[in-house]
Design an enzyme around this catalytic site. Structure first.
Site, PDB file in Angstrom:
ATOM      1  CB  THR A  66      -0.916   0.022   1.246  1.00 58.62           C
ATOM      2  OG1 THR A  66      -1.525  -1.256   1.403  1.00 58.62           O
ATOM      3  CG2 THR A  66      -1.996   1.076   1.136  1.00 58.62           C
ATOM      4  NE  ARG A 115       5.151   0.485   5.665  1.00 58.00           N
ATOM      5  CZ  ARG A 115       4.079   1.172   6.018  1.00 58.00           C
ATOM      6  NH1 ARG A 115       3.308   0.730   6.981  1.00 58.00           N
ATOM      7  NH2 ARG A 115       3.775   2.305   5.410  1.00 58.00           N
ATOM      8  CB  SER A 172       4.116   4.487   7.913  1.00 54.15           C
ATOM      9  OG  SER A 172       3.040   5.322   8.241  1.00 54.15           O
ATOM     10  CG  HIS A 173       1.384   3.132  11.055  1.00 49.42           C
ATOM     11  ND1 HIS A 173       1.363   3.436   9.712  1.00 49.42           N
ATOM     12  CD2 HIS A 173       0.810   1.927  11.186  1.00 49.42           C
ATOM     13  CE1 HIS A 173       0.777   2.434   9.069  1.00 49.42           C
ATOM     14  NE2 HIS A 173       0.432   1.511   9.940  1.00 49.42           N
ATOM     15  CE  LYS A 225       6.659   6.877   2.789  1.00 54.29           C
ATOM     16  NZ  LYS A 225       5.583   7.601   3.464  1.00 54.29           N
ATOM     17  CG  ASP A 252       2.547   8.429  10.881  1.00 53.39           C
ATOM     18  OD1 ASP A 252       2.736   9.627  10.609  1.00 53.39           O
ATOM     19  OD2 ASP A 252       2.578   7.524  10.036  1.00 53.39           O
ATOM     20  CG  ASP A 309       5.608   8.456   7.508  1.00 55.28           C
ATOM     21  OD1 ASP A 309       4.766   8.186   8.387  1.00 55.28           O
ATOM     22  OD2 ASP A 309       5.372   8.323   6.293  1.00 55.28           O
ATOM     23  CG  ASP A 339       2.104   9.627   6.412  1.00 57.21           C
ATOM     24  OD1 ASP A 339       2.110   9.169   7.573  1.00 57.21           O
ATOM     25  OD2 ASP A 339       2.260   8.914   5.393  1.00 57.21           O
ATOM     26  NE  ARG A 340      -1.110   5.797   9.207  1.00 54.64           N
ATOM     27  CZ  ARG A 340      -1.669   4.610   9.345  1.00 54.64           C
ATOM     28  NH1 ARG A 340      -2.185   4.268  10.514  1.00 54.64           N
ATOM     29  NH2 ARG A 340      -1.708   3.765   8.351  1.00 54.64           N
ATOM     30  CB  THR A 360      -6.935   1.245   1.020  1.00 49.55           C
ATOM     31  OG1 THR A 360      -8.265   1.026   1.485  1.00 49.55           O
ATOM     32  CG2 THR A 360      -6.012   1.490   2.190  1.00 49.55           C
ATOM     33  CD  GLU A 394      -5.772   6.250   2.792  1.00 46.69           C
ATOM     34  OE1 GLU A 394      -6.159   5.139   2.423  1.00 46.69           O
ATOM     35  OE2 GLU A 394      -4.576   6.522   2.980  1.00 46.69           O
ATOM     36  CD  GLU A 395      -9.505   3.293   7.774  1.00 47.08           C
ATOM     37  OE1 GLU A 395      -9.477   3.193   9.015  1.00 47.08           O
ATOM     38  OE2 GLU A 395      -8.628   2.824   7.027  1.00 47.08           O
ATOM     39  CE  LYS A 453      -0.963   8.303   5.405  1.00 47.42           C
ATOM     40  NZ  LYS A 453      -1.481   7.016   4.955  1.00 47.42           N
ATOM     41  NE  ARG A 495      -5.416  -2.180   7.577  1.00 43.27           N
ATOM     42  CZ  ARG A 495      -4.484  -2.262   8.520  1.00 43.27           C
ATOM     43  NH1 ARG A 495      -4.827  -2.560   9.765  1.00 43.27           N
ATOM     44  NH2 ARG A 495      -3.205  -2.062   8.247  1.00 43.27           N
TER      45      ARG A 495
END
Ligand code: G1P
Ligand code: ZN
Length: 541
Positions: free
Chosen positions: A18, A22, A113-114, A126, A277, A279, A281-282, A344, A363-364, A376, A496
């Site tokens: 996604t 990773r 990321s997170h 990325k 988070d 990096d 972005d969240r 997603t 995004e959720e 983001k 999920r």
């Protein structure tokens, strides 16, 4: 100094997910693994010769070494210039902005990321393209294809420059330009928001707590909120990026940022709370006594966008990932603007943003942003909230009550079952998929199914089609159930389950209680307990 050519066996597991490639850190550290992937990136983008790249990461363990390898490989393959954040730091949104601002050909962000970091944690790479956004699937597919046959990479036989020193240094024929990772991003934020109103807000005693979770946003948040806007020292906590994120899980949600949530739920808690988070972005948004779900945050910001100077003329359109709640759709309907539903992953917003079809997207999973860059952006989302609160002079709680009273409330929750057996997860999805054609009209756990399908996306700009993006079941009255398998996990499979229902009268209930029938329907349809062996989700957000 010379260029070395190193041979190796091709790797068969370098398919970007996604959000980039990773893996466990140790997996990335095995001989040749990272360089082989970087060489595949060069192949997937048609070579790096003569190009300018941006490079940085979230500060996690192995970032600095990895940055050195990327630099030596870029130099060996003829890149013209690499712009690197000092100490190899750059938040994902800052990297996106720099690519755009400097007209770079692309950029590499070293981050998972997170996901937790450290020798036993995760690492990731990325690639972003010239618009500043994540590489589209045509490029990630080309990178993956290259990785499967490639057995050689080129690397400069000289150390990369010291990344703690600002300025330009040659590496072979390439220039390594080390820059302040915060300055350009902070300047962009100043253009978008009413910094005077925000200074006045803090001067008036408004209390905020921003938890940087020992990750990359610490320096950005300190500079912007404390040094520039005058929030008291200590408003930003856990502000020093650490290679292992202080042994934490840098994911801004009520599970992993629980101390912050507890602080905001206290009667004498701060007015506003937020976290970001690994990096950057969240984002997570809290007010005193209230947690705002990412889906609601996106909808509320869209409804209030004109209070923010950069969006004062209104939004061209909005977009949300498919599993994100439909709260945004009703705001879009009210505003009379387009609302797009995408698969997603942020990469699917890029074309819509480039074409001027959407201004806000989200995004959720705690991602919100706009057309100011192509990722983001956690700090941006926080500034949006602060700007709206300052302009309207209301609390987060009052703003959300007002929003739900106008638009209704989409109670929303996501249940994650992590690290389950991959074969069992695929079998569960196959079993569900097989039921889809006959579900309409049936009653499940007392809910009547109106329709069910597997989401596929036709990009309205480039016509590309992306299939198998989640199983959707819609119920009478606006409830919905979505199932998909994660594309970012590094161990086994993560299931999920996304649930929502629409309420126009009961506006302040517990989401898990309101969603109980939908949760029951999920269990009945997917046979989650017997198939996964789990009696409860690992994470509920
Ligand atoms: C997750 C989120 C998704 C987000 C991605 C990268 O992907 O669900 O919204 O874009 O992380 O931050 P997933 O693991 O579900 O594939
Ligand atoms: Zn992230």
């Amino acid at each position: 100094m010379s260029i070395q050519s190193i041979s190796h066996q091709p790797f068969d597991d370098q398919k970007p997910g996604t959000s980039g490639l990773r893996k466990k850190t140790a997996h990335f550290q095995q001989p040749h693994y990272l360089p082989a992937f970087i060489q595949s990136i060069w192949a997937g983008i048609g070579g790096v010769a003569g190009k300018t790249l941006v490079l940085g990461g979230d500060g996690r363990f192995f970032c600095k070494e990895a940055a050195g390898i990327v630099l030596r490989m870029a130099a060996a393959s003829g890149a013209a210039r690499v712009i690197v954040g000092q100490n190899a730091l750059l938040s994902t949104p800052a990297a996106s902005h720099l690519i755009r601002k400097r007209g770079a050909d692309g950029g590499i962000v070293l981050s998972a990321s997170h996901n937790p970091g450290g020798p036993n944690g995760d690492f990731g790479v990325k690639y972003n393209v010239a618009n500043g956004g994540p590489a589209p699937e045509s490029i990630t597919d080309a990178i993956f294809a290259a990785s499967q046959t490639q057995s050689e990479y080129l690397i400069f036989d000289a150390a990369a420059p010291d990344l703690s020193i600002l300025g330009e240094t040659p590496l072979g024929g390439m220039v390594v330009e080390v820059i302040d990772p915060v300055a350009d991003y902070a300047a962009l934020m100043e253009q978008l928001f009413d910094f005077n109103a925000l200074r006045a807000l803090f001067a008036g005693g408004f209390r905020m707590r921003f938890d940087a979770m020992h990750a990359v946003t610490g320096p950005y948040a300190k500079t912007i909120f404390e040094d520039t806007l005058g929030a008291p020292t200590g408003s930003v906590i856990n502000a020093t990026p650490l290679p292992d994120f202080g042994q934490g899980h840098p994911d801004p949600n009520p599970i992993w940022a629980k101390p912050l949530v507890d602080e905001l739920m206290a009667d004498d808690g701060p007015d506003f709370g937020a976290a970001s988070d690994g990096d950057g972005d969240r984002n997570m948004i809290l007010g005193r006594g209230i947690y705002v779900t990412p889906s609601d945050s996106l909808a509320a910001l869209a409804a209030n966008a004109t209070y923010i100077p950069a969006y004062a003329d209104g939004l061209k359109g909005v977009a949300r990932s498919m599993p994100t709640s439909a709260a945004l759709d009703r705001v879009a309907e009210h505003l009379g603007i387009e609302c797009h539903e995408t698969p997603t992953g942020w990469k699917f917003f890029g074309n819509l943003l480039d074409a001027g079809r959407t201004t806000f997207c989200g995004e959720e999973s705690a991602g919100t942003s706009s057309d100011h860059l192509r990722e983001k952006d956690g700090v941006w989302a926080v500034l949006c909230w602060l700007n709206v609160l300052a302009a309207r002079g209301v609390s987060v709680q009052a703003l959300m009550q007002d929003h739900w009273a106008r638009f209704g409330r989409n109670y929303y929750s996501r249940h994650d079952y992590e690290g389950i057996d991959s074969a069992a997860a695929n079998a569960l999805m196959d079993h569900l998929r097989a039921q889809l054609p006959t579900l309409a009209g049936q009653s499940v756990a007392g809910l009547c199914v109106t329709h069910a399908d597997e989401f596929a996306y036709d990009d309205p700009i480039d016509g590309s089609r992306t299939e198998r993006q989640g199983l959707r079941i819609y119920f009478e009255g606006g409830a919905r159930l979505v199932f998909r398998l994660s594309g970012t996990g590094t161990v086994g499979a993560t299931l999920r389950v996304y649930m929502e229902c629409l309420e126009t009268r009961t506006l302040n209930a517990d989401p898990q209680e309101m969603l109980a029938p939908v949760i029951k329907a999920a269990e009945e349809l997917a046979e989650i307990v017997p198939r996964t062996g789990r009696t409860a989700p690992d994470v509920i957000t």
